[in-house]
Design a protein around this motif. Structure first.
Motif, short mmCIF file in Angstrom:
data_model
loop_
_atom_site.label_atom_id
_atom_site.label_comp_id
_atom_site.label_asym_id
_atom_site.label_seq_id
_atom_site.Cartn_x
_atom_site.Cartn_y
_atom_site.Cartn_z
N CYS A 38 0.83 -1.20 0.00
CA CYS A 38 0.00 0.00 0.00
C CYS A 38 0.86 1.25 0.00
N ILE A 39 0.24 2.34 -0.39
CA ILE A 39 0.82 3.66 -0.19
C ILE A 39 0.27 4.12 1.16
N LEU A 40 1.15 4.43 2.08
CA LEU A 40 0.73 4.77 3.44
C LEU A 40 -0.24 5.94 3.44
N GLY A 41 -1.37 5.75 4.16
CA GLY A 41 -2.38 6.79 4.28
C GLY A 41 -3.35 6.87 3.12
N VAL A 45 -5.24 1.51 -4.97
CA VAL A 45 -4.67 0.22 -5.36
C VAL A 45 -3.31 0.50 -5.99
N VAL A 46 -2.30 -0.27 -5.57
CA VAL A 46 -0.95 -0.05 -6.09
C VAL A 46 -0.50 -1.23 -6.95
N GLY A 47 0.34 -0.94 -7.91
CA GLY A 47 0.95 -1.98 -8.72
C GLY A 47 2.17 -2.53 -8.01
N ILE A 48 2.44 -3.81 -8.19
CA ILE A 48 3.59 -4.43 -7.54
C ILE A 48 4.45 -5.17 -8.56
N GLY A 60 1.58 -7.40 -10.59
CA GLY A 60 0.12 -7.27 -10.63
C GLY A 60 -0.30 -6.07 -9.80
N ASN A 61 -1.53 -6.13 -9.31
CA ASN A 61 -2.07 -5.06 -8.47
C ASN A 61 -2.39 -5.59 -7.09
N ALA A 62 -2.18 -4.76 -6.09
CA ALA A 62 -2.52 -5.10 -4.71
C ALA A 62 -3.86 -4.45 -4.39
N SER A 79 -9.29 -2.14 3.67
CA SER A 79 -8.20 -3.12 3.72
C SER A 79 -8.02 -3.83 2.38
N ASN A 80 -8.32 -3.17 1.29
CA ASN A 80 -8.18 -3.75 -0.05
C ASN A 80 -6.75 -3.51 -0.58
N HIS A 81 -5.80 -4.20 0.02
CA HIS A 81 -4.38 -4.02 -0.34
C HIS A 81 -3.67 -5.33 -0.59
#
Length: 83
Positions: A38-41, A45-48, A60-62, A79-81
Motif C-alpha cells: 500500500c501507499i501509506l495513508g 490500489v498499487v501496482g507491484i 500485478g495489483n494489490a 483493507s483492499n491491499h
C-alpha cells in the motif's frame, strides 16, 4: 521465506516522495506470492513487481481484501491491499 517490502514511490510528476509498505506472506511450489502492499495513508490500489534474487518473476495489483491489521498498518480507510 518472508520478505519485508519497503518501497519509495515517487508522487505525481516525481515532485513529492510517497512512502509505501508491504509484506510477502508466502510463496508456493507454483511461485504464487501472497501478501499486501500500500501507499501509506491511501486507499489507492498499487501496482507491484516481485523480484527473486534480483530477477523479475511477476507483478500485478494489490487490491484484494485483507484483514483489518493491513488496513491499520497502511493507515487506510479500507483493507483492499492484498495480492
Amino acid at each position: 521465506m518472508f520478505f519485508r517490502i519497503l518501497m519509495l514511490v515517487m508522487g505525481l510528476y516525481f515532485i513529492n516522495p510517497v512512502f509505501a509498505d508491504g509484506w510477502v506472506d508466502s510463496n508456493s511450489t507454483y511461485d504464487r506470492y501472497i501478501g499486501w502492499a500500500c501507499i501509506l495513508g491511501s486507499s489507492e490500489v498499487v501496482g507491484i513487481h516481485i523480484y527473486v534474487d534480483g530477477v523479475y518473476v511477476g507483478g500485478g495489483n494489490a487490491g484484494l481484501l485483507r484483514e483489518y491489521a493491513v488496513r491499520d498498518a497502511c493507515g487506510s480507510p479500507d483493507s483492499n491491499h492484498g495480492f
